[in-house]
Design an enzyme around this catalytic site. Structure first.
Site, PDB file in Angstrom:
ATOM      1  N   ARG A   1       0.774  -1.288  -0.036  1.00 23.51           N
ATOM      2  CA  ARG A   1       0.156  -0.021  -0.069  1.00 23.51           C
ATOM      3  C   ARG A   1       0.912   1.134  -0.074  1.00 23.51           C
ATOM      4  O   ARG A   1       1.994   1.252   0.451  1.00 23.51           O
ATOM      5  CB  ARG A   1      -0.880  -0.100   1.187  1.00 23.51           C
ATOM      6  CG  ARG A   1      -1.697  -1.304   1.399  1.00 23.51           C
ATOM      7  CD  ARG A   1      -2.137  -1.269   2.902  1.00 23.51           C
ATOM      8  NE  ARG A   1      -3.375  -0.364   3.030  1.00 23.51           N
ATOM      9  CZ  ARG A   1      -3.734  -0.347   4.249  1.00 23.51           C
ATOM     10  NH1 ARG A   1      -3.337  -0.653   5.512  1.00 23.51           N
ATOM     11  NH2 ARG A   1      -4.988   0.390   4.325  1.00 23.51           N
TER      12      ARG A   1
ATOM     13  N   GLY B   1      -7.400   7.372  -1.141  1.00 22.13           N
ATOM     14  CA  GLY B   1      -7.689   6.745  -2.569  1.00 22.13           C
ATOM     15  C   GLY B   1      -7.190   7.348  -3.641  1.00 22.13           C
ATOM     16  O   GLY B   1      -7.364   6.951  -4.711  1.00 22.13           O
TER      17      GLY B   1
ATOM     18  N   HIS C   1     -30.582  42.056   2.386  1.00 23.46           N
ATOM     19  CA  HIS C   1     -30.315  43.204   1.397  1.00 23.46           C
ATOM     20  C   HIS C   1     -30.784  43.024   0.071  1.00 23.46           C
ATOM     21  O   HIS C   1     -31.465  44.064  -0.586  1.00 23.46           O
ATOM     22  CB  HIS C   1     -28.601  43.378   1.664  1.00 23.46           C
ATOM     23  CG  HIS C   1     -28.099  44.386   0.411  1.00 23.46           C
ATOM     24  ND1 HIS C   1     -27.866  43.995  -0.885  1.00 23.46           N
ATOM     25  CD2 HIS C   1     -28.229  45.753   0.496  1.00 23.46           C
ATOM     26  CE1 HIS C   1     -27.628  45.213  -1.611  1.00 23.46           C
ATOM     27  NE2 HIS C   1     -27.707  46.075  -0.760  1.00 23.46           N
TER      28      HIS C   1
ATOM     29  N   THR D   1      -3.249   0.566  -4.149  1.00 25.62           N
ATOM     30  CA  THR D   1      -3.157  -0.702  -3.332  1.00 25.62           C
ATOM     31  C   THR D   1      -3.202  -1.985  -3.739  1.00 25.62           C
ATOM     32  O   THR D   1      -4.099  -2.011  -4.538  1.00 25.62           O
ATOM     33  CB  THR D   1      -4.194  -0.646  -1.979  1.00 25.62           C
ATOM     34  OG1 THR D   1      -3.862   0.667  -1.051  1.00 25.62           O
ATOM     35  CG2 THR D   1      -4.009  -1.767  -1.019  1.00 25.62           C
TER      36      THR D   1
ATOM     37  N   GLN E   1      -6.041   0.569   9.395  1.00 29.30           N
ATOM     38  CA  GLN E   1      -5.839   2.089   8.999  1.00 29.30           C
ATOM     39  C   GLN E   1      -6.586   2.906   9.505  1.00 29.30           C
ATOM     40  O   GLN E   1      -7.865   2.656  10.090  1.00 29.30           O
ATOM     41  CB  GLN E   1      -6.007   2.395   7.397  1.00 29.30           C
ATOM     42  CG  GLN E   1      -5.509   3.765   7.182  1.00 29.30           C
ATOM     43  CD  GLN E   1      -4.124   4.075   7.958  1.00 29.30           C
ATOM     44  OE1 GLN E   1      -3.950   4.832   8.632  1.00 29.30           O
ATOM     45  NE2 GLN E   1      -3.184   3.418   6.997  1.00 29.30           N
TER      46      GLN E   1
END
Length: 884
Positions: free
Chosen positions: A116, A131, A842, A135, A308
């Site tokens: 990875r 991403g 406004h 991997t 992870q």
């Protein structure tokens, strides 16, 4: 080991430079007690550096990549492919190869591995890069490991990674990539866990996506995931999906997709026990890392493995709160037409300006909290009172309809009902007495008072107060001047409340009364759209007319018009005086800036450049007037608006006379119209008063900034913008400054600029949108709030900043918001579409004054509607259609 390989137990969150964000986080996880992480090692960024250094061609390829336009995807793709092919063809130096093999054998050469990427700009709090790189799973054997390490290095130049770096301002040659080689776990189930709900933003809710086999099936999007949500150790959502496919590892390496047996497809991928255990692990990791986490996990042999954990970078930051009570915040920026981030000084000024809940005049209001560089108003105490729950949403519907609906949505929620407690206002008698006094004066103004001199009276009050505050600031210096500024700021809103609120309240209420009684007595309010046109005394309309006069003067001198197209702020007036006709125009500009030079877009942010400081901001509006309108047209249209308003009032009265009790109805309505016309012009006076005082305050602060520059504490006077008022006073007193703090805030501000602020949020992070799901609109139309009646078709002119404003007469102005700085464009516009705002903001008021249809609160309008498209704006029903 050597410089090229580090095992997980040698890494921690401080290892980003050598291991990249992903590997650094893995090392941190690996050493946490109670967290199971498959073993492995990291091939460091030094290995990538030395590998890439062996290439004499790569520097040239990177130089060519930097020159490719991001708007040319085919060329960008070819450039990326060239770099990847080149890197994959390079041999890995023997020293690097030797360390990789030694680490692989130590970890276990008989196992399969996940290979990875881990970039130095990956899995960080400000940019996840999730991403962007590749991997590879279930890789077996010595040569396969090396091949896929090269592929990982090459994935630094995937199309998506190249574009992501471009969008986030990172240079391609500054990013380094390490590679993780981690022992594979072949799980029964896997997925992703967010320790804060990624949809609602709620920080108390853990959201888990799960499916059979490897998590690759979820990442690839080939299977619907089971969804579990956990709050306070209870499963609050369980949605079991039909899982037809799963990804599993093969014995000889690689992965394969397998059809899940029909009988298994609708079974939960996790037991309730595993869900709760997983959520608990997630919250522990969140606590360890100090922020909500996006976690990859898997389940094998009833053991949960963490693969992870990275920060969730898509969540909007929360306001700080000192208690655990559920609090509700609304965006000040959406109400004030300024959704961009504000620098720390601007935030400090506004928090000091707010008079509520302060411990002293120099303090900042706790009911105004910063989040993501924007300010949010804490209205929790108001909503805790039954009367507040009824009144606050109704008032907010006129400011920003979506905010008003969001408040209603929140107070109707189980979340609010379970925690709300009735709060008495008995401790605030002064506020109640003040409100009752103003309300009594509003009724008197409507019923019987004569109001012709109100505008003159208020102009005198504003001029006198500004001179008084200016003199007070001139008498002090240093930290004493900052404290004087804090005192003045604390006095401004009470002064507006005492002197202006009764007139503005009467003007706004009579508008509602005209609308309501017209519909009740006549069945429609067709005259309402003209009643507000060209009112007397509106300082912002007068500003627009005077700028139109300057445009008419400029058109007489072609050399001046040509000069303005290239003028620079620093030399604006000296250059103007050097061209034929420039002296005459220069005098007109000077007169204009003497009265309106303190104005700007987002003008209640003291750190914004004023027209006096950057006069070129006015140029686009002037040139657009010259190109799109005949001389004097702006004055003629304003006069015509007054006549149309008078005619509409007479028509309304005549129609009422023809009804039962018509004479009395016409008399009542004529009174409402008279009061409204006399007082609606003061609608801009509160901000006019405010920005004049902010202007003298800004000048005082910058003078102190100049002194700090003279003693080398600041590099420019504008660096005071990165300090709060109290911090600035401290610097002036001590002669010491934390330059690291300034740098940190500057970097933080850059991140805040990329955020889209929500209109509302809770202290748990949950966002209520207030979407009007009941509105019936044509298919494909964009919905908002109807704020100025009528229907118009025309070319959309999407304008994000006044600096780039270019409009022709008859264009429809599409913009995130407008404020008084945008007024010069309104005479050119045939319609208006804004992303924020409501009936009394406004843009809505000015649109009604000019009689142009307008729709406010169209989310993403400046993105969804393209410049030049032919559109229809329905200001009566509140939607926008794209016709061409």
């Amino acid at each position: 080991m050597g410089q090229y390989v580090l095992f997980f137990n040698e890494l921690n969150k401080a290892s980003v430079g050598v291991a990249g964000g992903k590997a650094a986080n893995l090392g941190e996880l690996y050493q946490l007690p109670g967290v199971q992480v498959p073993p492995g090692f990291c091939i460091t960024t030094a290995a990538y550096h030395d590998f890439a250094e062996d290439s004499s061609l790569l520097p040239e390829l990177l130089r060519l990549l930097e020159q490719v336009d991001a708007a040319s995807p085919d060329i960008l793709r070819e450039a990326g492919e060239s770099i990847r092919s080149h890197l994959e063809s390079l041999a890995i130096p023997a020293a690097i190869e030797g360390e990789i093999f030694a680490a692989w054998e130590k970890t276990g050469s008989d196992y399969a591995y996940a290979v990875r990427s881990s970039a130095t700009l990956e899995d960080l709090p400000g940019a996840s890069f999730a991403g962007q790189h590749d991997t590879f799973l279930n890789i077996q054997g010595r040569e396969n490991i090396l091949t896929h390490v090269r592929k990982c290095w090459a994935s630094l130049f995937t199309d998506r990674a190249i574009l992501y770096r471009r969008q986030n301002g990172f240079q391609h040659d500054k990013v380094r990539l390490s590679v993780i080689v981690q022992r594979m776990v072949l799980p029964a189930a896997a997925g992703i866990m967010f320790t804060a709900d990624p949809v609602t933003g709620n920080r108390k809710v853990v959201s888990i996506d799960a499916s059979f086999g490897l998590g690759e099936s979820l990442v690839a999007g080939i299977v619907s995931a089971d969804l579990y949500k956990v709050k306070n150790n209870s499963i609050i959502v369980k949605q079991i999906a039909q899982k037809k496919l799963a990804v599993y590892g093969q014995e000889n390496g690689g992965t394969t997709r397998i059809e899940v047996p029909v009988a298994e497809q609708n079974k939960p991928s996790l037991t309730d026990e595993s869900v709760l255990k997983l959520a608990a692990i997630g919250k522990n990791l969140e606590k360890h890392f100090g922020s909500p986490q996006d976690i990859e996990w898997c389940l094998a042999d009833n053991e949960i493995y963490i693969l992870q954990s990275r920060p969730i970078t898509t969540l909007y930051p929360l306001p700080q709160t000192d208690d655990r009570k559920l609090r509700f915040y609304i965006s000040l920026g959406h109400a004030q037409m300024m959704t961009d981030p504000i620098k720390p000084l601007g935030i400090s000024v506004l928090r000091t300006l707010a008079p509520f809940g302060k411990k002293g005049r120099l303090a900042e209001s706790p009911f105004l909290q910063e989040a993501g560089g924007r300010l949010y108003i804490d209205i929790t105490n108001l909503l805790a009172n039954p009367l507040g729950r009824r009144l606050v949403p109704k008032l907010l519907l006129n400011v920003d309809a979506a905010i008003g609906r969001a408040v209603m949505e929140f107070t109707a929620s189980d979340q609010f009902k379970s925690q709300a407690a009735t709060k008495s206002w008995s401790k605030t008698p002064y506020m109640i007495v003040g409100l009752l006094t103003v309300w009594g004066n509003v009724i008197r103004n409507i019923m019987y008072r004569n109001n012709p001199s109100v505008v003159r009276k208020l102009n005198g009050f504003i001029t006198g107060k500004v001179k008084e505050n200016q003199a007070g600031l001139a008498e002090v210096s240093g930290a004493d001047r900052i404290r004087k500024i804090q005192t003045i700021l604390s006095s401004l809103l009470p002064a507006i409340f005492r002197n202006i609120a009764q007139y503005l309240g009467a003007a706004l209420l009579t508008y509602k009364l005209i609308d309501g009684f017209s519909r009740k007595w006549l069945g429609d309010a067709r005259e309402l759209g003209s009643i507000s046109k060209s009112p007397p005394g509106n300082v912002t309309s007068e500003m627009g007319l005077q700028l139109g006069d300057i445009a008419d003067m400029v058109r007489k001198y072609p050399a001046v018009a040509a000069y303005l197209k290239t003028a620079a702020d620093d030399t604006f007036f000296t250059g103007l005086g050097a061209v034929p006709g420039g002296i005459q125009v220069q005098l007109a500009f000077m007169e204009f800036l003497a009265r309106y030079g303190m104005r700007a877009t987002g003008e209640i942010d003291i750190t914004r450049d004023r027209w006096r400081e950057k006069p070129t901001q006015m140029v686009p509006a002037i040139l657009s007037h010259i190109e799109s309108r005949p001389p004097g047209q702006h004055r003629l249209e304003f006069s015509r608006g007054k006549r149309e308003a008078a005619a509409a009032a007479e028509r309304l009265a005549a129609r009422l006379r023809n009804t039962k009790w018509g004479f009395l109805k016409a008399k009542i309505m004529s009174r409402f119209v008279k009061v409204h016309r006399a007082l609606i012009g003061v609608r801009e006076h509160p901000k006019y008063f405010l920005v004049q005082n902010l202007d003298i305050i800004k000048q005082g602060i910058l003078k102190e900034g100049e002194k700090l520059c003279a003693v080398s504490l600041l590099r420019s006077p504008a660096e005071v913008y990165w300090l709060s008022l109290s911090e600035l006073a401290g610097v002036l007193e001590t002669g010491k400054i934390d330059r690291g703090l300034i740098y940190k805030r500057q970097e933080q501000f850059k991140r805040y600029e990329k955020l889209t602020p929500p209109r509302t949020m809770t202290s748990e992070g949950e966002i209520y949108t207030g979407n009007d799901r009941n509105k019936t609109v044509p298919q494909g139309a964009f919905t908002g709030s109807p704020v100025s009646a009528g229907v118009v078709e025309g070319r959309a002119r999407v304008i994000l900043t006044l600096t780039n404003a270019k409009m022709n007469k008859g264009d429809i102005l599409v913009t995130p918001f407008t404020d008084p700085g945008w007024t010069p464009l309104f005479p050119l516009a045939a319609g208006l579409v804004t992303e924020v705002g409501g009936l009394m903001t406004h843009g809505a008021v000015v649109a009604r004054e000019y009689g142009i249809p307008a729709v406010a609160g169209v989310d993403g309008a400046s993105r969804l509607i393209k410049d030049g498209q032919y559109i229809r704006v329905d200001g009566s029903q509140g939607f926008v259609e794209i016709l061409q």
